[in-house]
Design an enzyme around this catalytic site. Structure first.
Site, PDB file in Angstrom:
ATOM      1  N   THR A 132       0.854  -0.497  -0.207  1.00  7.55           N
ATOM      2  CA  THR A 132      -0.028   0.059   0.602  1.00  7.55           C
ATOM      3  C   THR A 132       0.892   1.418   0.276  1.00  7.55           C
ATOM      4  O   THR A 132       2.600   1.406   0.531  1.00  7.55           O
ATOM      5  CB  THR A 132      -1.452  -0.262   1.535  1.00  7.55           C
ATOM      6  OG1 THR A 132      -1.318   1.412   1.256  1.00  7.55           O
ATOM      7  CG2 THR A 132      -0.308  -0.719   2.385  1.00  7.55           C
ATOM      8  N   ASP A 133       0.237   2.072  -0.339  1.00  6.15           N
ATOM      9  CA  ASP A 133       1.359   3.802  -0.777  1.00  6.15           C
ATOM     10  C   ASP A 133       1.083   4.002   0.985  1.00  6.15           C
ATOM     11  O   ASP A 133       1.889   5.094   1.504  1.00  6.15           O
ATOM     12  CB  ASP A 133       0.085   4.749  -1.321  1.00  6.15           C
ATOM     13  CG  ASP A 133      -1.098   4.984  -0.488  1.00  6.15           C
ATOM     14  OD1 ASP A 133      -1.813   3.994  -0.687  1.00  6.15           O
ATOM     15  OD2 ASP A 133      -1.804   6.335  -1.590  1.00  6.15           O
ATOM     16  N   GLU A 134       0.770   3.697   2.573  1.00  3.23           N
ATOM     17  CA  GLU A 134       0.092   3.982   3.365  1.00  3.23           C
ATOM     18  C   GLU A 134       1.762   3.766   3.844  1.00  3.23           C
ATOM     19  O   GLU A 134       2.440   4.688   5.248  1.00  3.23           O
ATOM     20  CB  GLU A 134      -1.086   3.402   4.392  1.00  3.23           C
ATOM     21  CG  GLU A 134      -2.458   4.112   3.475  1.00  3.23           C
ATOM     22  CD  GLU A 134      -3.218   3.874   4.216  1.00  3.23           C
ATOM     23  OE1 GLU A 134      -2.875   2.994   5.395  1.00  3.23           O
ATOM     24  OE2 GLU A 134      -4.953   3.525   3.518  1.00  3.23           O
ATOM     25  N   TYR A 157      -1.497  -0.387  10.763  1.00  2.00           N
ATOM     26  CA  TYR A 157      -1.940  -1.237   9.532  1.00  2.00           C
ATOM     27  C   TYR A 157      -1.069  -0.903   8.702  1.00  2.00           C
ATOM     28  O   TYR A 157       0.172  -1.859   8.179  1.00  2.00           O
ATOM     29  CB  TYR A 157      -3.073  -0.425   9.110  1.00  2.00           C
ATOM     30  CG  TYR A 157      -2.977  -0.850   7.192  1.00  2.00           C
ATOM     31  CD1 TYR A 157      -3.162  -2.183   6.871  1.00  2.00           C
ATOM     32  CD2 TYR A 157      -2.924  -0.020   6.198  1.00  2.00           C
ATOM     33  CE1 TYR A 157      -3.320  -2.632   5.989  1.00  2.00           C
ATOM     34  CE2 TYR A 157      -3.472   0.031   5.171  1.00  2.00           C
ATOM     35  CZ  TYR A 157      -3.005  -1.757   5.235  1.00  2.00           C
ATOM     36  OH  TYR A 157      -3.085  -1.672   3.651  1.00  2.00           O
ATOM     37  N   LYS A 161       2.179  -3.218   7.717  1.00  2.00           N
ATOM     38  CA  LYS A 161       2.775  -3.033   5.604  1.00  2.00           C
ATOM     39  C   LYS A 161       4.241  -2.650   5.401  1.00  2.00           C
ATOM     40  O   LYS A 161       5.118  -3.389   4.728  1.00  2.00           O
ATOM     41  CB  LYS A 161       1.596  -2.607   5.150  1.00  2.00           C
ATOM     42  CG  LYS A 161       0.045  -3.275   4.957  1.00  2.00           C
ATOM     43  CD  LYS A 161       0.241  -4.731   4.055  1.00  2.00           C
ATOM     44  CE  LYS A 161       0.184  -4.863   3.462  1.00  2.00           C
ATOM     45  NZ  LYS A 161      -0.286  -5.656   2.143  1.00  2.00           N
TER      46      LYS A 161
HETATM   47  P1  NAD Z   1      -9.412  -7.409   2.429  1.00  3.52           P
HETATM   48  O1  NAD Z   1      -9.771  -7.335   3.897  1.00  3.52           O
HETATM   49  O2  NAD Z   1     -10.922  -7.010   0.927  1.00  3.52           O
HETATM   50  O3  NAD Z   1      -9.347  -8.470   1.877  1.00  3.52           O
HETATM   51  C1  NAD Z   1      -8.140 -10.018   2.638  1.00  3.52           C
HETATM   52  C2  NAD Z   1      -7.691 -10.646   2.447  1.00  3.52           C
HETATM   53  O4  NAD Z   1      -7.055 -11.811   3.228  1.00  3.52           O
HETATM   54  C3  NAD Z   1      -9.566 -11.542   2.741  1.00  3.52           C
HETATM   55  O5  NAD Z   1     -10.190 -12.292   1.927  1.00  3.52           O
HETATM   56  C4  NAD Z   1      -9.568 -12.327   4.284  1.00  3.52           C
HETATM   57  O6  NAD Z   1     -10.329 -13.557   4.543  1.00  3.52           O
HETATM   58  C5  NAD Z   1      -7.772 -12.823   4.110  1.00  3.52           C
HETATM   59  N1  NAD Z   1      -7.238 -13.135   4.970  1.00  3.52           N
HETATM   60  C6  NAD Z   1      -6.843 -12.345   6.290  1.00  3.52           C
HETATM   61  N2  NAD Z   1      -5.573 -12.654   6.673  1.00  3.52           N
HETATM   62  C7  NAD Z   1      -5.607 -13.839   6.652  1.00  3.52           C
HETATM   63  C8  NAD Z   1      -4.987 -15.117   6.781  1.00  3.52           C
HETATM   64  N3  NAD Z   1      -4.545 -14.397   8.095  1.00  3.52           N
HETATM   65  N4  NAD Z   1      -5.142 -15.423   6.128  1.00  3.52           N
HETATM   66  C9  NAD Z   1      -5.404 -16.151   5.212  1.00  3.52           C
HETATM   67  N5  NAD Z   1      -6.183 -15.143   4.420  1.00  3.52           N
HETATM   68  C10 NAD Z   1      -6.297 -13.729   5.470  1.00  3.52           C
HETATM   69  O7  NAD Z   1      -8.136  -7.001   2.197  1.00  3.52           O
HETATM   70  P2  NAD Z   1      -8.084  -5.597   0.434  1.00  3.52           P
HETATM   71  O8  NAD Z   1      -9.088  -4.400   0.029  1.00  3.52           O
HETATM   72  O9  NAD Z   1      -8.555  -6.531  -0.692  1.00  3.52           O
HETATM   73  O10 NAD Z   1      -6.992  -5.939  -0.051  1.00  3.52           O
HETATM   74  C11 NAD Z   1      -5.581  -6.993  -0.422  1.00  3.52           C
HETATM   75  C12 NAD Z   1      -4.533  -6.033  -0.159  1.00  3.52           C
HETATM   76  O11 NAD Z   1      -4.030  -4.959  -1.059  1.00  3.52           O
HETATM   77  C13 NAD Z   1      -3.758  -6.107   1.586  1.00  3.52           C
HETATM   78  O12 NAD Z   1      -2.533  -6.320   1.329  1.00  3.52           O
HETATM   79  C14 NAD Z   1      -3.863  -5.062   1.045  1.00  3.52           C
HETATM   80  O13 NAD Z   1      -2.280  -3.953   2.564  1.00  3.52           O
HETATM   81  C15 NAD Z   1      -3.520  -4.427   0.485  1.00  3.52           C
HETATM   82  N6  NAD Z   1      -3.919  -3.027  -0.417  1.00  3.52           N
HETATM   83  C16 NAD Z   1      -5.072  -2.389   0.212  1.00  3.52           C
HETATM   84  C17 NAD Z   1      -5.867  -1.581  -0.846  1.00  3.52           C
HETATM   85  C18 NAD Z   1      -7.494  -0.899  -0.727  1.00  3.52           C
HETATM   86  O14 NAD Z   1      -7.438   0.351  -1.306  1.00  3.52           O
HETATM   87  N7  NAD Z   1      -8.316  -1.661   0.204  1.00  3.52           N
HETATM   88  C19 NAD Z   1      -4.907  -0.393  -0.916  1.00  3.52           C
HETATM   89  C20 NAD Z   1      -3.422  -0.519  -1.476  1.00  3.52           C
HETATM   90  C21 NAD Z   1      -3.226  -2.540  -1.141  1.00  3.52           C
HETATM   91  P1  TYD Z   2     -10.407   4.065   4.884  1.00  2.00           P
HETATM   92  O1  TYD Z   2     -11.306   4.335   3.312  1.00  2.00           O
HETATM   93  O2  TYD Z   2     -10.959   3.693   5.666  1.00  2.00           O
HETATM   94  O3  TYD Z   2      -9.427   4.662   3.618  1.00  2.00           O
HETATM   95  P2  TYD Z   2      -7.480   4.422   4.489  1.00  2.00           P
HETATM   96  O4  TYD Z   2      -7.993   4.914   5.400  1.00  2.00           O
HETATM   97  O5  TYD Z   2      -6.913   3.682   4.142  1.00  2.00           O
HETATM   98  O6  TYD Z   2      -7.064   5.550   3.227  1.00  2.00           O
HETATM   99  O7  TYD Z   2     -10.629   5.987   4.766  1.00  2.00           O
HETATM  100  C1  TYD Z   2     -10.368   7.051   3.612  1.00  2.00           C
HETATM  101  C2  TYD Z   2     -10.660   8.140   4.157  1.00  2.00           C
HETATM  102  O8  TYD Z   2     -12.305   8.168   4.859  1.00  2.00           O
HETATM  103  C3  TYD Z   2     -10.046   8.224   5.391  1.00  2.00           C
HETATM  104  O9  TYD Z   2      -9.700   9.816   5.045  1.00  2.00           O
HETATM  105  C4  TYD Z   2     -10.407   8.524   6.171  1.00  2.00           C
HETATM  106  C5  TYD Z   2     -11.770   8.509   5.767  1.00  2.00           C
HETATM  107  N1  TYD Z   2     -13.098   7.898   6.413  1.00  2.00           N
HETATM  108  C6  TYD Z   2     -13.726   8.959   7.297  1.00  2.00           C
HETATM  109  O10 TYD Z   2     -14.409  10.167   7.253  1.00  2.00           O
HETATM  110  N2  TYD Z   2     -15.139   8.030   7.684  1.00  2.00           N
HETATM  111  C7  TYD Z   2     -15.435   6.715   7.818  1.00  2.00           C
HETATM  112  O11 TYD Z   2     -16.570   6.414   8.380  1.00  2.00           O
HETATM  113  C8  TYD Z   2     -15.004   5.857   6.791  1.00  2.00           C
HETATM  114  C9  TYD Z   2     -14.324   4.751   7.072  1.00  2.00           C
HETATM  115  C10 TYD Z   2     -13.001   6.919   6.696  1.00  2.00           C
END
Ligand code: NAD
Ligand code: TYD
Length: 349
Positions: A132-134, A157, A161
């Site tokens: 992630t970019d975080e 988080y 990561k």
């Molecule tokens: P998500 O929470 O929707 O899905 C995570 C999946 O991992 C789920 O299916 C869960 O069951 C599985 N999982 C969790 N713990 C586990 C474990 N101990 N063993 C096996 N499986 C397990 O997450 P996402 O949003 O799809 O993110 C997927 C990846 O992409 C993550 O690594 C996250 O850090 C990265 N990512 C997400 C975003 C975003 O905006 N959502 C952005 C950049 C990177």
């Molecule tokens: P989120 O979807 O949790 O992603 P991330 O924290 O990984 O960027 O949140 C996106 C933005 O929205 C973040 O600045 C937090 C804000 N946010 C709210 O203001 N209210 C909410 O209930 C949630 C879940 C997020």
């Protein structure tokens, strides 16, 4: 080469789109999807491909060393695309250890198991770590995260990561384990669990529930349509250079408040509500602890070196997303029953 591929977290939001893309596009690959099916994992997300000949689902936890080692010994995966993670910042604030255990130790278990089967002879093998970019922390009003920006994670988080990214690089440096890492901005699209901003607010607007805006709402995120992330992962998996990092982003920055107003307007339109109705649900609440002010990605390396760019505009992606959530009421109802209620109460009172 790389024909037997383990994708972790493939029942989650992004993972399900990646699994679908690989299963459909590469019938010659054998795709194994390993997922623990936590609250965020849902086999409904990939129901359409569950019977494909080149697809196998394995329920299991990356924290379980013995199970992971046995799985790798049995199948001798040539490549891993690792997405399984605890992924929600708010949960990492209340339960940080879950993030350390899955994201850090779980990643270490996969790396060790991969080393275990190939004994550091890695011809044509690859460990692709999805991040992630975080990890880069928070930007001021200007500037973009590039692949050389120093790590400065601010939430448990992000720190977990970042830690997993460091581990992957250290295994490359120390053992010659071949890897690529990508760091992506905020994703949105179908099948995202309604704890993240966009699906949570769609769900609440539909149900006339308050829209909890953290702090002043002037936080900025760079939004990317999830299928464009999956396409980028495909490109990087096939064309990325060993030990390189690629930033993935939407070139698409929005403050939370502007995005929320747009969502409200689009939902009013779809629900035949008078313009301005949904915006009345906006409620400013206590800020998230340690809230990062701004994320924005410079994805030019990926664009110049591998030719990737987003295929849909934000307008198109958001329209598809809203329509999906409105047409898939049963998905939303099933994931918001049971434990979701307790989570909501804990987070938002
Ligand atoms: P998500 O929470 O929707 O899905 C995570 C999946 O991992 C789920 O299916 C869960 O069951 C599985 N999982 C969790 N713990 C586990 C474990 N101990 N063993 C096996 N499986 C397990 O997450 P996402 O949003 O799809 O993110 C997927 C990846 O992409 C993550 O690594 C996250 O850090 C990265 N990512 C997400 C975003 C975003 O905006 N959502 C952005 C950049 C990177
Ligand atoms: P989120 O979807 O949790 O992603 P991330 O924290 O990984 O960027 O949140 C996106 C933005 O929205 C973040 O600045 C937090 C804000 N946010 C709210 O203001 N209210 C909410 O209930 C949630 C879940 C997020």
């Amino acid at each position: 080469m790389n024909n037997k591929i383990l994708i972790t977290g493939g029942a989650g939001f992004i993972g399900s789109h990646v699994v679908r893309l690989f299963v459909k596009k590469y019938p010659e690959y054998q795709i194994f999807n390993l997922d623990a099916l936590t609250y965020a994992g849902n086999l409904e997300n990939i129901k359409d491909i569950e019977k494909a000949n080149n697809y196998t689902f394995v329920k299991g936890d990356i924290k379980n060393i013995e199970f992971i080692n046995n799985l790798f010994q049995k199948h001798r995966f040539e490549a891993v695309i690792h997405l399984a993670a605890e992924s929600h910042v708010d949960r990492s604030i209340t339960h940080p250890n879950d993030f350390i255990e899955t994201n850090v130790l779980g990643t270490a278990n996969l790396l060790n198991a991969f080393r275990g089967i190939w004994q550091d002879n890695y011809n044509d093998k690859l460990f692709y770590h999805v991040s992630t970019d975080e990890v880069y922390g928070s930007l001021g009003k200007t500037g973009l995260f590039t692949e050389t920006t120093s790590y400065d994670p601010q939430s448990p988080y992000a720190a977990s990561k970042a830690s997993s990214d460091h581990l992957v690089r250290s295994y490359g440096n120390t053992y010659g384990l071949p890897y690529v890492i990508s760091n992506c901005s905020n994703n949105y699209g179908a099948n995202q669990f309604p704890e993240k901003l966009i699906p949570l607010f769609i769900h609440n607007i539909k149900n006339n529930k308050a829209l909890p805006v953290y702090g002043d709402g002037n936080y900025t995120r760079d939004w990317l349509y999830v299928i464009d992330h999956a396409i980028a992962i495909d490109e990087i998996f096939h064309k990325g250079i060993n030990t390189e990092t690629y930033n993935i982003g939407g070139f698409n920055e929005w403050t939370n408040l502007n995005l929320i107003h747009l969502l409200c307007d689009l939902m009013d339109d779809r629900l035949d509500r008078e313009k301005g109705t949904s915006a009345k649900l906006i409620t400013f609440v206590k800020d998230r602890a340690g809230h990062d002010r701004r994320y924005a990605i410079d994805a030019n390396k990926l664009n110049k070196e591998l030719g990737w760019k987003p295929t849909v505009t934000f307008e198109e992606g958001l329209a598809k997303t809203l329509d999906w959530y409105l047409e898939n009421e049963s998905w939303l109802n099933s994931v918001t029953s049971g434990a979701y209620q307790a989570y909501y109460e804990e987070m938002y009172g």
